[in-house]
Design a protein around this motif. Structure first.
Motif, PDB file in Angstrom:
ATOM      1  N   VAL A  48      11.768   2.965  96.009  1.00  0.00           N
ATOM      2  CA  VAL A  48      10.889   3.922  96.679  1.00  0.00           C
ATOM      3  C   VAL A  48      10.232   3.322  97.921  1.00  0.00           C
ATOM      4  CG1 VAL A  48       8.759   5.262  96.427  1.00  0.00           C
ATOM      5  CG2 VAL A  48      10.482   5.298  94.624  1.00  0.00           C
ATOM      6  N   ALA A  49       9.759   2.088  97.836  1.00  0.00           N
ATOM      7  CA  ALA A  49       9.086   1.467  98.984  1.00  0.00           C
ATOM      8  C   ALA A  49      10.012   1.396 100.194  1.00  0.00           C
ATOM      9  CB  ALA A  49       8.583   0.077  98.614  1.00  0.00           C
ATOM     10  N   ASP A  50      11.275   1.057  99.962  1.00  0.00           N
ATOM     11  CA  ASP A  50      12.235   0.996 101.071  1.00  0.00           C
ATOM     12  C   ASP A  50      12.482   2.388 101.652  1.00  0.00           C
ATOM     13  OD1 ASP A  50      12.514  -1.740 100.862  1.00  0.00           O
ATOM     14  OD2 ASP A  50      14.204  -1.612  99.478  1.00  0.00           O
ATOM     15  N   ALA A  51      12.536   3.396 100.789  1.00  0.00           N
ATOM     16  CA  ALA A  51      12.718   4.767 101.274  1.00  0.00           C
ATOM     17  C   ALA A  51      11.535   5.200 102.122  1.00  0.00           C
ATOM     18  CB  ALA A  51      12.899   5.717 100.095  1.00  0.00           C
ATOM     19  N   LEU A  52      10.333   4.811 101.733  1.00  0.00           N
ATOM     20  CA  LEU A  52       9.139   5.157 102.517  1.00  0.00           C
ATOM     21  C   LEU A  52       9.129   4.423 103.855  1.00  0.00           C
ATOM     22  CD1 LEU A  52       6.453   5.202  99.670  1.00  0.00           C
ATOM     23  CD2 LEU A  52       7.370   7.170 100.913  1.00  0.00           C
ATOM     24  N   GLY A  53       9.593   3.178 103.855  1.00  0.00           N
ATOM     25  CA  GLY A  53       9.678   2.446 105.125  1.00  0.00           C
ATOM     26  C   GLY A  53      10.629   3.117 106.096  1.00  0.00           C
ATOM     27  N   LEU A  54      11.785   3.560 105.595  1.00  0.00           N
ATOM     28  CA  LEU A  54      12.731   4.274 106.451  1.00  0.00           C
ATOM     29  C   LEU A  54      12.171   5.625 106.888  1.00  0.00           C
ATOM     30  CD1 LEU A  54      16.276   3.649 104.919  1.00  0.00           C
ATOM     31  CD2 LEU A  54      15.381   2.845 107.100  1.00  0.00           C
ATOM     32  N   SER A  55      11.336   6.218 106.046  1.00  0.00           N
ATOM     33  CA  SER A  55      10.725   7.497 106.421  1.00  0.00           C
ATOM     34  C   SER A  55       9.773   7.329 107.597  1.00  0.00           C
ATOM     35  CB  SER A  55       9.974   8.096 105.222  1.00  0.00           C
ATOM     36  OG  SER A  55      10.887   8.490 104.209  1.00  0.00           O
ATOM     37  N   ASP A 234       1.721  -1.239  94.461  1.00  0.00           N
ATOM     38  CA  ASP A 234       0.853  -0.141  94.026  1.00  0.00           C
ATOM     39  C   ASP A 234       1.628   1.116  93.640  1.00  0.00           C
ATOM     40  OD1 ASP A 234      -1.366  -1.704  94.367  1.00  0.00           O
ATOM     41  OD2 ASP A 234      -1.859  -0.932  96.357  1.00  0.00           O
ATOM     42  N   LEU A 235       2.895   1.191  94.022  1.00  0.00           N
ATOM     43  CA  LEU A 235       3.723   2.344  93.664  1.00  0.00           C
ATOM     44  C   LEU A 235       4.284   2.228  92.240  1.00  0.00           C
ATOM     45  CD1 LEU A 235       5.824   2.625  96.960  1.00  0.00           C
ATOM     46  CD2 LEU A 235       3.826   3.998  96.343  1.00  0.00           C
ATOM     47  N   ARG A 236       4.163   1.071  91.626  1.00  0.00           N
ATOM     48  CA  ARG A 236       4.792   0.812  90.335  1.00  0.00           C
ATOM     49  C   ARG A 236       3.858   1.120  89.166  1.00  0.00           C
ATOM     50  NH1 ARG A 236      10.262  -1.352  90.649  1.00  0.00           N
ATOM     51  NH2 ARG A 236      10.507  -2.045  92.802  1.00  0.00           N
ATOM     52  N   THR A 237       4.454   1.448  88.031  1.00  0.00           N
ATOM     53  CA  THR A 237       3.671   1.531  86.801  1.00  0.00           C
ATOM     54  C   THR A 237       3.263   0.110  86.414  1.00  0.00           C
ATOM     55  OG1 THR A 237       5.663   1.365  85.437  1.00  0.00           O
ATOM     56  CG2 THR A 237       4.922   3.580  86.029  1.00  0.00           C
ATOM     57  N   MET A 250       9.709  -5.476  91.017  1.00  0.00           N
ATOM     58  CA  MET A 250       9.035  -5.630  89.726  1.00  0.00           C
ATOM     59  C   MET A 250       9.962  -5.119  88.628  1.00  0.00           C
ATOM     60  SD  MET A 250       5.075  -4.418  90.304  1.00  0.00           S
ATOM     61  CE  MET A 250       4.685  -4.573  88.536  1.00  0.00           C
ATOM     62  N   ASN A 251       9.732  -5.583  87.419  1.00  0.00           N
ATOM     63  CA  ASN A 251      10.551  -5.120  86.302  1.00  0.00           C
ATOM     64  C   ASN A 251      10.146  -3.739  85.821  1.00  0.00           C
ATOM     65  OD1 ASN A 251      12.190  -7.443  86.157  1.00  0.00           O
ATOM     66  ND2 ASN A 251      10.595  -8.549  85.033  1.00  0.00           N
ATOM     67  N   SER A 252       8.960  -3.276  86.233  1.00  0.00           N
ATOM     68  CA  SER A 252       8.526  -1.927  85.854  1.00  0.00           C
ATOM     69  C   SER A 252       8.957  -0.932  86.930  1.00  0.00           C
ATOM     70  CB  SER A 252       7.011  -1.887  85.675  1.00  0.00           C
ATOM     71  OG  SER A 252       6.357  -2.262  86.873  1.00  0.00           O
ATOM     72  N   PRO A 253       9.215   0.326  86.558  1.00  0.00           N
ATOM     73  CA  PRO A 253       9.697   1.320  87.526  1.00  0.00           C
ATOM     74  C   PRO A 253       8.587   1.859  88.412  1.00  0.00           C
ATOM     75  CG  PRO A 253       9.382   2.359  85.400  1.00  0.00           C
ATOM     76  CD  PRO A 253       9.117   0.887  85.185  1.00  0.00           C
ATOM     77  N   ASN A 254       8.968   2.576  89.448  1.00  0.00           N
ATOM     78  CA  ASN A 254       7.999   3.291  90.267  1.00  0.00           C
ATOM     79  C   ASN A 254       7.456   4.477  89.480  1.00  0.00           C
ATOM     80  OD1 ASN A 254       8.027   2.188  93.212  1.00  0.00           O
ATOM     81  ND2 ASN A 254      10.173   2.219  92.616  1.00  0.00           N
ATOM     82  N   THR A 255       6.240   4.884  89.818  1.00  0.00           N
ATOM     83  CA  THR A 255       5.641   6.013  89.126  1.00  0.00           C
ATOM     84  C   THR A 255       6.360   7.307  89.519  1.00  0.00           C
ATOM     85  OG1 THR A 255       4.034   6.540  90.871  1.00  0.00           O
ATOM     86  CG2 THR A 255       3.398   4.865  89.247  1.00  0.00           C
ATOM     87  N   PRO A 256       6.317   8.332  88.668  1.00  0.00           N
ATOM     88  CA  PRO A 256       6.899   9.621  89.049  1.00  0.00           C
ATOM     89  C   PRO A 256       6.313  10.158  90.349  1.00  0.00           C
ATOM     90  CG  PRO A 256       6.435   9.578  86.703  1.00  0.00           C
ATOM     91  CD  PRO A 256       5.832   8.333  87.276  1.00  0.00           C
ATOM     92  N   ALA A 257       5.014   9.965  90.535  1.00  0.00           N
ATOM     93  CA  ALA A 257       4.370  10.453  91.766  1.00  0.00           C
ATOM     94  C   ALA A 257       4.939   9.757  92.998  1.00  0.00           C
ATOM     95  CB  ALA A 257       2.860  10.239  91.696  1.00  0.00           C
ATOM     96  N   ALA A 258       5.226   8.467  92.892  1.00  0.00           N
ATOM     97  CA  ALA A 258       5.790   7.723  94.022  1.00  0.00           C
ATOM     98  C   ALA A 258       7.178   8.243  94.361  1.00  0.00           C
ATOM     99  CB  ALA A 258       5.837   6.232  93.702  1.00  0.00           C
ATOM    100  N   ARG A 259       7.978   8.519  93.343  1.00  0.00           N
ATOM    101  CA  ARG A 259       9.332   9.023  93.574  1.00  0.00           C
ATOM    102  C   ARG A 259       9.279  10.412  94.210  1.00  0.00           C
ATOM    103  NH1 ARG A 259      13.558   6.694  90.692  1.00  0.00           N
ATOM    104  NH2 ARG A 259      14.539   8.718  90.409  1.00  0.00           N
ATOM    105  N   ILE A 260       8.379  11.257  93.711  1.00  0.00           N
ATOM    106  CA  ILE A 260       8.233  12.602  94.281  1.00  0.00           C
ATOM    107  C   ILE A 260       7.757  12.516  95.727  1.00  0.00           C
ATOM    108  CG2 ILE A 260       6.859  14.713  94.156  1.00  0.00           C
ATOM    109  CD1 ILE A 260       6.994  14.490  91.108  1.00  0.00           C
ATOM    110  N   LEU A 261       6.800  11.624  95.980  1.00  0.00           N
ATOM    111  CA  LEU A 261       6.279  11.475  97.340  1.00  0.00           C
ATOM    112  C   LEU A 261       7.378  11.082  98.312  1.00  0.00           C
ATOM    113  CD1 LEU A 261       3.932  11.332  99.347  1.00  0.00           C
ATOM    114  CD2 LEU A 261       3.538   8.971  98.597  1.00  0.00           C
ATOM    115  N   ALA A 262       8.203  10.113  97.935  1.00  0.00           N
ATOM    116  CA  ALA A 262       9.292   9.678  98.818  1.00  0.00           C
ATOM    117  C   ALA A 262      10.262  10.827  99.091  1.00  0.00           C
ATOM    118  CB  ALA A 262      10.028   8.497  98.196  1.00  0.00           C
ATOM    119  N   ALA A 263      10.566  11.609  98.047  1.00  0.00           N
ATOM    120  CA  ALA A 263      11.478  12.746  98.220  1.00  0.00           C
ATOM    121  C   ALA A 263      10.856  13.820  99.106  1.00  0.00           C
ATOM    122  CB  ALA A 263      11.848  13.324  96.859  1.00  0.00           C
TER     123      ALA A 263
END
Length: 380
Positions: A48-55, A234-237, A250-263
């Motif tokens: 997600v962080a990389d997608a936001l950077g490209l955004s 900060d985007l991760r659970t 990180m070994n933990s995934p991104n939060t659902p809100a972070a994924r929705i935000l990037a989309a």
């Protein structure tokens, strides 16, 4: 939207004359669409962080694209730093009065004189875009040319610091130095981020509230493009857990809100790009574009702010959650009674929240307030 954009090429009917600008702007958009598609692939892989950077890159390109499609005005600057502030104000008034006389006489192409907002004591002479010799009504935005001609290496790199096959004679060297100065001026006043905002204002494509929203989104997305402490974390659970072990992110995934935000960013930006290219073709002279065939393209682009109205981007209306929080914190009981429901709060009362990610997480939760009532999230 991406699929329809690709299919759109076979639907356009070109007129009797081939105008290269339309092809060039589609070519420009093709590579922005590629970036958007890359963002979607990154989101699918939970990057997600990389997608936001490209955004952030997409957002800056979108601002430029608006000007390349609709930026009919450009300006020339006059440096009057030789004057005091008082003298400059008097000189500006004098130039504005002189312009009015010249306009009434029809002896000038200048449409306005104003203070340049991003440099002290500089005058800005505003003109209509470059017109075709064959068609006076067809205006080519100056950003179309500036973007094609600008070379960052010409502006930033000194030739004497790098390998050259032969040494240039002094007169040629002076010409090359002039090219470097010219490139720096074009970048500073037309292509840099600050310059894009100024040019958008000059062309009345944005107002001050829209610029505030652009600044907030641009700054937020910039955290993922430039080194910013904990931005991606900060985007991760479980973002406050530090393992101290090597990992890919990180070994933990991104939060659902972070994924929705990037989309949402990808969705709104693609919608904006498609709206610009559709508008450009719809307003093209019939001799260039006989049938733009943009009906389906426009339908899909228009659906974005309707389907995803809970995200406040650049030009859509304030979401319900923003109205709810405004009424909770600022509206009087009398105003709430007059409006009947917080959703009826006037749009011009609602101020944008700069904390993009945290704000979206809050908007995805249910809330209750004794005065304002209940807020239900758009997605679970």
């Amino acid at each position: 939207m991406l699929a329809e954009y690709v299919a759109w090429g076979e639907k356009i009917t070109v007129g009797q004359i081939q105008q290269g600008m339309y092809n060039d702007l589609i070519d420009f958009l093709n590579f922005r669409v590629e970036t958007a598609d890359t963002c979607l692939q990154l989101i699918e892989r939970d990057r997600v962080a990389d997608a936001l950077g490209l955004s952030r890159s997409l957002l800056e390109n979108y601002l430029l694209f608006m000007l390349m499609c609709r930026g009919r005005k450009f300006f020339k600057l006059q440096d009057r730093t030789d004057l005091t502030d008082g003298q400059f104000k008097a000189y500006l008034a004098e130039q504005q009065a002189s312009l009015k006389v010249e306009q009434e006489a029809g002896s000038t192409a200048c449409v306005a004189v104003a203070k340049y907002p991003r440099a002290r004591r500089h005058l800005m002479y505003v003109f209509e875009g470059l017109k075709s010799e064959d068609d006076d009504g067809f205006v080519v935005p100056i950003h179309y040319f500036h973007f094609q001609e600008f070379r960052p290496e010409v502006m930033r790199l000194k030739r004497e610091d790098y390998f050259e096959y032969f040494e240039y004679p002094p007169d040629t060297q002076k010409i090359l130095e002039g090219h470097q100065r010219d490139a720096a001026v074009v970048y500073k006043h037309y292509l840099s981020y600050d310059a894009l905002l100024t040019c958008l204002e000059v062309n009345e494509l944005v107002d001050r509230p829209a610029i505030s929203r652009i600044e907030a989104h641009y700054t937020f997305l910039g955290q993922f493009l430039h080194p910013t402490h904990n931005a991606a974390r900060d985007l991760r659970t479980g973002s406050n857990y530090y393992s101290g072990s090597p990992a890919i992110g990180m070994n933990s995934p991104n939060t659902p809100a972070a994924r929705i935000l990037a989309a949402l960013y990808v969705c709104y930006l693609v919608s904006g790009f498609l709206d610009e290219i559709a508008c450009l073709h719809e307003n093209a002279p019939n001799k260039y574009i006989a049938d733009p065939a943009t009906t389906q393209l426009r339908r899909l682009a228009t659906e974005v702010p309707e389907k995803f109205s809970y995200f406040w981007f650049l030009f859509n209306e304030p979401p319900l959650y923003d109205k709810f929080t405004y009424c909770v914190n600022h509206a009087s009981n009398e105003e709430l009674d007059a409006w009947g429901h917080y959703s009826n709060a006037p749009n011009d009362r609602i101020v944008f929240n700069q904390h993009i990610y945290e704000h979206l997480k809050e908007a995805m939760s249910a809330w209750h307030n004794g005065r304002a009532g209940n807020y239900s999230p758009p997605v679970g």
